[in-house]
Design an enzyme around this catalytic site. Structure first.
Site, mmCIF file in Angstrom:
data_model
loop_
_atom_site.group_PDB
_atom_site.id
_atom_site.type_symbol
_atom_site.label_atom_id
_atom_site.label_comp_id
_atom_site.label_asym_id
_atom_site.label_seq_id
_atom_site.Cartn_x
_atom_site.Cartn_y
_atom_site.Cartn_z
ATOM 1 N N MET A 72 0.856 -1.188 0.000
ATOM 2 C CA MET A 72 0.000 0.000 0.000
ATOM 3 C C MET A 72 0.891 1.237 0.000
ATOM 4 S SD MET A 72 -2.786 -1.458 2.815
ATOM 5 C CE MET A 72 -2.538 -0.083 3.818
ATOM 6 N N ILE A 127 1.251 -4.717 8.417
ATOM 7 C CA ILE A 127 2.681 -4.516 8.622
ATOM 8 C C ILE A 127 3.013 -3.041 8.444
ATOM 9 C CG2 ILE A 127 5.013 -5.122 7.852
ATOM 10 C CD1 ILE A 127 3.784 -7.754 6.752
ATOM 11 N N GLY A 157 2.446 4.589 4.494
ATOM 12 C CA GLY A 157 2.756 3.460 3.614
ATOM 13 C C GLY A 157 2.978 2.162 4.364
ATOM 14 N N SER A 158 2.501 1.052 3.834
ATOM 15 C CA SER A 158 2.540 -0.194 4.582
ATOM 16 C C SER A 158 2.255 -1.386 3.689
ATOM 17 C CB SER A 158 1.530 -0.117 5.718
ATOM 18 O OG SER A 158 0.337 0.452 5.265
ATOM 19 N N ARG A 159 2.073 -2.534 4.309
ATOM 20 C CA ARG A 159 1.850 -3.789 3.604
ATOM 21 C C ARG A 159 0.791 -4.590 4.369
ATOM 22 N NH1 ARG A 159 4.595 -6.986 0.217
ATOM 23 N NH2 ARG A 159 6.157 -5.365 -0.042
#
Length: 188
Positions: A72, A127, A157-159
């Site tokens: 993301m 995450i 921002g991430s996952r």
């Protein structure tokens, strides 16, 4: 619509606006920051499709038989949704490093949400990335969730990772862009 967790950030930025009006340079800096904050904390209505749905917006950058990972960016909506109807059986939060989210790694800060269904247990992992400073979980252990229901968000921002039980197969591939609520897996 804006996620309530973002309202305080937006309000603070608007409180700084009168100061920024004193200098065109400050205004040039503050207006894009306000726009990005509103963009980041947006919470659009979503149609929820059939099958197992994506828990997040973003680009798929890893898939195997049981695991799919979504990166993301700061431009994606960061509200995470339940991929299935079920009961939250376990939530495991782990502190860790904050490496860039576009890198696949195992020691980053994370929140694992285990959702039990009649078809097995699904795991959603939030995450935190380099810019992310906080994982927010909206659900509690023992709570029943509906497919598409908001279960949390990651600030910046991430996952997001989803692991599916046997008997399901992913219908999306590496490189596909997905939206939360869109079908990503079906019964095999």
């Amino acid at each position: 619509m804006i996620v309530k967790q973002g309202l305080k950030f937006i309000a603070l930025e608007f409180l700084l606006l009168p100061l920024a009006l004193l200098s065109p340079y400050l205004l040039i800096i503050l207006l894009p920051i306000i726009a990005l904050t509103i963009l980041f904390f947006r919470d659009p209505d979503r149609g929820i499709e059939d099958g197992v749905v994506s828990p997040a917006d973003g680009k798929i950058d890893y898939v195997n038989d049981r695991r799919l990972e979504i990166f993301m960016s700061i431009f994606d909506c960061h509200v995470n949704r339940s991929p299935v109807d079920g009961i939250v059986r376990k939530i495991v939060y782990s502190k860790g490093s904050k490496l860039p989210a576009f890198m696949r790694h195992t020691n980053s800060e994370r929140n694992e949400i285990y959702i039990e269904t009649d078809h097995g247990t699904f795991k959603v992992v939030q995450i935190a990335g380099f810019l992310a400073r906080r994982i927010i979980c909206f659900v509690k252990e023992g709570e029943r969730v509906r497919k598409g229901e908001k279960i949390g968000m990651i600030v910046m921002g991430s996952r997001v990772v989803i692991e599916i039980p046997e008997g399901f197969k992913f219908v999306k591939r590496v490189g596909d862009r997905v939206k939360a609520g869109e079908t990503i897996a079906v019964k095999a």
